[in-house]
Design an enzyme around this catalytic site. Structure first.
Site, PDB file in Angstrom:
ATOM      1  N   PRO A 127     -80.355 -23.355  -6.466  1.00 29.67           N
ATOM      2  CG  PRO A 127     -80.419 -25.540  -7.233  1.00 29.67           C
ATOM      3  CD  PRO A 127     -79.518 -24.347  -7.146  1.00 29.67           C
ATOM      4  CD  GLU A 128     -83.402 -19.123  -2.999  1.00 32.60           C
ATOM      5  OE1 GLU A 128     -84.081 -18.811  -1.994  1.00 32.60           O
ATOM      6  OE2 GLU A 128     -83.242 -18.337  -3.962  1.00 32.60           O
ATOM      7  CE  LYS A 146     -79.412 -21.145  -0.202  1.00 31.98           C
ATOM      8  NZ  LYS A 146     -78.584 -20.068  -0.799  1.00 31.98           N
ATOM      9  NE  ARG A 192     -67.283 -28.347 -15.147  1.00 28.92           N
ATOM     10  CZ  ARG A 192     -66.423 -29.230 -15.651  1.00 28.92           C
ATOM     11  NH1 ARG A 192     -65.316 -29.512 -14.975  1.00 28.92           N
ATOM     12  NH2 ARG A 192     -66.674 -29.845 -16.782  1.00 28.92           N
ATOM     13  NE  ARG A 225     -76.244 -12.323  -0.639  1.00 30.29           N
ATOM     14  CZ  ARG A 225     -76.171 -13.624  -0.889  1.00 30.29           C
ATOM     15  NH1 ARG A 225     -76.975 -14.143  -1.814  1.00 30.29           N
ATOM     16  NH2 ARG A 225     -75.329 -14.397  -0.248  1.00 30.29           N
TER      17      ARG A 225
END
Length: 271
Positions: free
Chosen positions: A2-3, A58, A110, A259
Site C-alpha cells: 500500500p502507498e 505509507k 509478517r 524494481r
C-alpha cells in the site's frame, strides 16, 4: 505494498468508524508483530479511546486518549479489515482490536507491524522520513530541492522515503507518465519545466488515486465499495504490452535497481 492513496483511503474510512470509540478488547496471536509482550500490549490498550487517525507516508497513526500512538506499517502482504468474524478473508489475524461497533483486524503482518509508542518515540521514528507530498511547505521550489545532489533514476528517487513519504512503485510510474517523462530518466538531465510538471502530476495522480480508493483491491469492510477502484484507471503500471492511453504505442516494461517499471517510450521523454 500500500502507498499514499491506499493508506489515505483507509485513514478516511477508519476515521469515520473508530474515531471517538473506546477499545473494549484486544488479541495478539503473533507477538513479533508488536513491540512488547502481548499481555502488556493488551493491558495498555484496554479502555483507551482512539481520538483520531493520522497518515504519515505509507503508515497510519492511531492517536489514543492517553497521548500514546499505535503506528501501523502494512509493508508487503499486510492488510486490515473492519467488521465481524464473518468479514475476515480467511487469512491469519496477527492482532485484533475490538470496538463497540466492530473489530479492526490486522492480517498478514509478517513483514509489517503494529507498534504502541509514545509521542516522542513516534517523532524519532519519523524523523528521517521525507515530507508528505501535500505538505503545505512543499512548494514546487522545495520539491525540486529534495532531489538536489542526488543521482540515478527518477523512479529510484521518487520511491525513496527519505526524499518524499508515501510514493512507491505504482504511483512513481503513474506520476512519471502523467508528467511525460520516463521513470528511468536521469535526475541530473531533467529540465526545470519537467520538475514543474512532476510536482503537479504528483499531486494530481495521488489525489485522484485516493478518491478511487487506490489500486490495491483489499476492501476495509464488507460494505467498502471504493477500495481498489483505481486499479482499472492506472495508465501504465502493470500494463506491459497494452496500448498507451495517450499515443497508442505499446507500453513497455523495464527494470531499475531490481524494481520493475512501466512506461511509453513513444510519448515519455528522458529529460
Amino acid at each position: 505494498m500500500p502507498e499514499w492513496p491506499e493508506m489515505e483511503n483507509y485513514r478516511e474510512q477508519l476515521a469515520a468508524k473508530i474515531a471517538g470509540q473506546p477499545i473494549i478488547g484486544a488479541e495478539v496471536s503473533r507477538e513479533k508483530s508488536i513491540n512488547m509482550d502481548k499481555e502488556t500490549f493488551i493491558r495498555e490498550l484496554a479502555g483507551r479511546t482512539v481520538w483520531f487517525v493520522e497518515r504519515r507516508g505509507k503508515m497510519l497513526v492511531f492517536h489514543l486518549d492517553n497521548g500514546k500512538r499505535l503506528v501501523l506499517h502494512l509493508m508487503l502482504g499486510g492488510m486490515i479489515r473492519f467488521g465481524g468474524e464473518e468479514d475476515l478473508p480467511g487469512r491469519s489475524v496477527q492482532v485484533a482490536i475490538s470496538f463497540p461497533n466492530g473489530t479492526l483486524s490486522f492480517i498478514g503482518l509478517r513483514l509489517g507491524y503494529l507498534h504502541l509508542l509514545t509521542a516522542k518515540e513516534v517523532a524519532g521514528k519519523f524523523s528521517e522520513l521525507g515530507p508528505d507530498p501535500f505538505d503545505v511547505r512543499l512548494t514546487p521550489v522545495r520539491f525540486r530541492e529534495r532531489f538536489r545532489g542526488k543521482r540515478g533514476s527518477l523512479k529510484s528517487a521518487l520511491v525513496d522515503q527519505h526524499v518524499l513519504a508515501g510514493i512507491g512503485n505504482c504511483y512513481a510510474d503513474e506520476i512519471a507518465f502523467d508528467a511525460e517523462v520516463r521513470p528511468d530518466a536521469r535526475l541530473q538531465d531533467l529540465e526545470p519545466e519537467t520538475w514543474d510538471r512532476l510536482y503537479g502530476s504528483m499531486r494530481k495522480v495521488l489525489r485522484e488515486a485516493a478518491s478511487y480508493g487506490g489500486y490495491m483491491e483489499m476492501p476495509l469492510s464488507s460494505e467498502d465499495t471504493r477500495t481498489g477502484g483505481y486499479n482499472e484507471r492506472c495508465r501504465v503500471y502493470d500494463r506491459g504490452g497494452e496500448p498507451c492511453p495517450r499515443c497508442g504505442a505499446a507500453i513497455e516494461q523495464g527494470e531499475i535497481g531490481g524494481r520493475k517499471f512501466f512506461s511509453c517510450r513513444s510519448c515519455q521523454r528522458d529529460r
